[in-house]
Design an enzyme around this catalytic site. Structure first.
Site, PDB file in Angstrom:
ATOM      1  N   LYS A 158       0.837  -1.216   0.000  1.00  0.00           N
ATOM      2  CA  LYS A 158       0.000   0.000   0.000  1.00  0.00           C
ATOM      3  C   LYS A 158       0.868   1.260   0.000  1.00  0.00           C
ATOM      4  O   LYS A 158       0.650   2.190  -0.774  1.00  0.00           O
ATOM      5  CB  LYS A 158      -0.930   0.028   1.234  1.00  0.00           C
ATOM      6  CG  LYS A 158      -1.775  -1.219   1.408  1.00  0.00           C
ATOM      7  CD  LYS A 158      -2.641  -1.159   2.652  1.00  0.00           C
ATOM      8  CE  LYS A 158      -1.865  -1.101   3.949  1.00  0.00           C
ATOM      9  NZ  LYS A 158      -1.097  -2.314   4.280  1.00  0.00           N
TER      10      LYS A 158
ATOM     11  N   ARG B 228      -9.169   1.201   9.289  1.00  0.00           N
ATOM     12  CA  ARG B 228      -8.698  -0.145   9.623  1.00  0.00           C
ATOM     13  C   ARG B 228      -9.685  -0.892  10.517  1.00  0.00           C
ATOM     14  O   ARG B 228      -9.422  -2.032  10.897  1.00  0.00           O
ATOM     15  CB  ARG B 228      -7.408   0.011  10.395  1.00  0.00           C
ATOM     16  CG  ARG B 228      -6.197  -0.587   9.729  1.00  0.00           C
ATOM     17  CD  ARG B 228      -5.042  -0.181  10.591  1.00  0.00           C
ATOM     18  NE  ARG B 228      -3.885  -0.946  10.398  1.00  0.00           N
ATOM     19  CZ  ARG B 228      -2.827  -0.505   9.750  1.00  0.00           C
ATOM     20  NH1 ARG B 228      -2.818   0.658   9.159  1.00  0.00           N
ATOM     21  NH2 ARG B 228      -1.762  -1.247   9.694  1.00  0.00           N
TER      22      ARG B 228
ATOM     23  N   ARG C 146      12.014  -5.866   4.461  1.00  0.00           N
ATOM     24  CA  ARG C 146      11.775  -4.436   4.191  1.00  0.00           C
ATOM     25  C   ARG C 146      12.798  -3.567   4.934  1.00  0.00           C
ATOM     26  O   ARG C 146      13.169  -3.830   6.064  1.00  0.00           O
ATOM     27  CB  ARG C 146      10.386  -4.026   4.641  1.00  0.00           C
ATOM     28  CG  ARG C 146      10.221  -2.494   4.647  1.00  0.00           C
ATOM     29  CD  ARG C 146       8.813  -2.036   4.751  1.00  0.00           C
ATOM     30  NE  ARG C 146       8.125  -2.504   5.919  1.00  0.00           N
ATOM     31  CZ  ARG C 146       6.822  -2.292   6.143  1.00  0.00           C
ATOM     32  NH1 ARG C 146       6.108  -1.622   5.260  1.00  0.00           N
ATOM     33  NH2 ARG C 146       6.241  -2.742   7.229  1.00  0.00           N
TER      34      ARG C 146
ATOM     35  N   ARG D  92      12.029  -1.360  10.467  1.00  0.00           N
ATOM     36  CA  ARG D  92      10.997  -0.893  11.403  1.00  0.00           C
ATOM     37  C   ARG D  92      10.927  -1.820  12.616  1.00  0.00           C
ATOM     38  O   ARG D  92      11.014  -3.033  12.454  1.00  0.00           O
ATOM     39  CB  ARG D  92       9.633  -0.862  10.698  1.00  0.00           C
ATOM     40  CG  ARG D  92       9.350   0.457  10.013  1.00  0.00           C
ATOM     41  CD  ARG D  92       8.101   0.481   9.185  1.00  0.00           C
ATOM     42  NE  ARG D  92       6.918  -0.177   9.726  1.00  0.00           N
ATOM     43  CZ  ARG D  92       5.724  -0.191   9.138  1.00  0.00           C
ATOM     44  NH1 ARG D  92       5.563   0.440   7.984  1.00  0.00           N
ATOM     45  NH2 ARG D  92       4.701  -0.801   9.668  1.00  0.00           N
TER      46      ARG D  92
ATOM     47  N   ARG E 244       0.307  -8.245  14.103  1.00  0.00           N
ATOM     48  CA  ARG E 244      -0.299  -7.320  13.120  1.00  0.00           C
ATOM     49  C   ARG E 244      -1.260  -8.077  12.194  1.00  0.00           C
ATOM     50  O   ARG E 244      -2.314  -7.563  11.836  1.00  0.00           O
ATOM     51  CB  ARG E 244       0.799  -6.623  12.305  1.00  0.00           C
ATOM     52  CG  ARG E 244       1.520  -5.558  13.135  1.00  0.00           C
ATOM     53  CD  ARG E 244       2.847  -5.155  12.519  1.00  0.00           C
ATOM     54  NE  ARG E 244       2.732  -4.591  11.199  1.00  0.00           N
ATOM     55  CZ  ARG E 244       3.754  -4.525  10.339  1.00  0.00           C
ATOM     56  NH1 ARG E 244       4.933  -5.005  10.662  1.00  0.00           N
ATOM     57  NH2 ARG E 244       3.583  -3.972   9.162  1.00  0.00           N
TER      58      ARG E 244
END
Ligand code: AP5
Length: 218
Positions: A13, A88, A127, A160, A171
């Site tokens: 996203k 969300r 990532r 992160r 998550r």
């Protein structure tokens, strides 16, 4: 053009919202980025936000809605926006509807980034993001030209804190319980556009641009 990017953690996203922001010139509003920037600045809400994010839990709706309502009042949102990672929960989606109704506006479309969750875990652990400009990288699919350095601004690339396997699991759990029902919510309103988010970044981007062009008033 008022777009919502909906999908699981790591579905792409943020990557696509940044690309579309450059193409359309409408702001990319990421609640995750807003929260990370608040934490970095050490504002009033920093401690609270950090405790939720580091645990992979959703920030309470009331806090999120207040921040989004204020962000959408800013001048640059007048001509549209790309909402990334918001709404969300069903309450956030209803809250967004109310914010827009007060301005006599509606969502133009909701892009749903569909992908097998197994692929996402791999994307998230590899990532890296620029600590300065937040540009996203991936050690496998989108490596930087120089190890650990952002191609765009020369900033340091970091991992992160919530991209650790145990937090990623939490998550996903939050996504399935709270966010996945939004697919149905927006589908019933005829707003949902399904995207194959497992395709390469450039292909997903090309599809989004074509779909956005079809949504523009003729
Ligand atoms: P947030 O920052 O929104 O995280 P997220 O939704 O989990 O989404 P991600 O940023 O992890 O994934 P993405 O889909 O943007 O993927 P990306 O493009 O980076 O939220 C973080 C936390 O903040 C939440 O856990 C919560 O605590 C809080 N929060 C935020 N919003 C909230 C809200 N509304 N309510 C309550 N709490 C909220 O891509 C991932 C990786 O894959 C990158 O390395 C990228 O390079 C790579 N990649 C992208 N596309 C492709 C592709 N097509 N092929 C191969 N690799 C790709």
């Amino acid at each position: 053009m008022r777009l919502v990017f909906l999908g699981g953690p790591g579905a792409g996203k943020g990557t696509q919202a940044k690309i579309l922001n450059k193409k359309l010139g409408i702001p990319h509003v990421s609640t995750g980025d807003i929260f990370r920037s608040t934490i970095q600045k050490g504002g009033d809400d920093a401690k609270l936000l950090k405790s939720y994010m580091d645990a992979g839990k959703l920030v309470p709706d009331k806090v999120v809605l207040k921040i989004v309502a204020s962000r959408l009042q800013e001048e640059d949102s007048k001509n549209g926006f790309i909402l990334d990672g918001f709404p969300r929960t069903l309450d956030q989606a209803k809250g967004l509807d109310e914010i827009l109704q007060q301005k006599n506006l509606k969502i133009t479309g909701v892009f749903y980034f569909e992908i097998n969750p197994d692929v996402l875990v791999d994307r998230l652990v590899s990532r890296r993001v620029c600590e300065n400009c937040q540009a996203p990288y991936n050690l496998k699919s989108m490596p930087p030209k120089k190890d650990g350095i952002c191609d765009l601004c020369g900033g340091k690339l970091i991992q992160r804190p919530d991209d650790q396997p145990d937090v990623i699991r939490k998550r996903f759990q939050e996504y399935i319980e709270c966010t996945a029902p939004l697919v149905d919510y927006y589908e019933k309103q005829g707003l949902l556009v399904r995207l194959d988010a497992s395709l390469p970044t450039e292909k997903v981007s090309q599809i989004i641009v074509e779909l956005v062009q079809e949504m523009l008033p003729k």
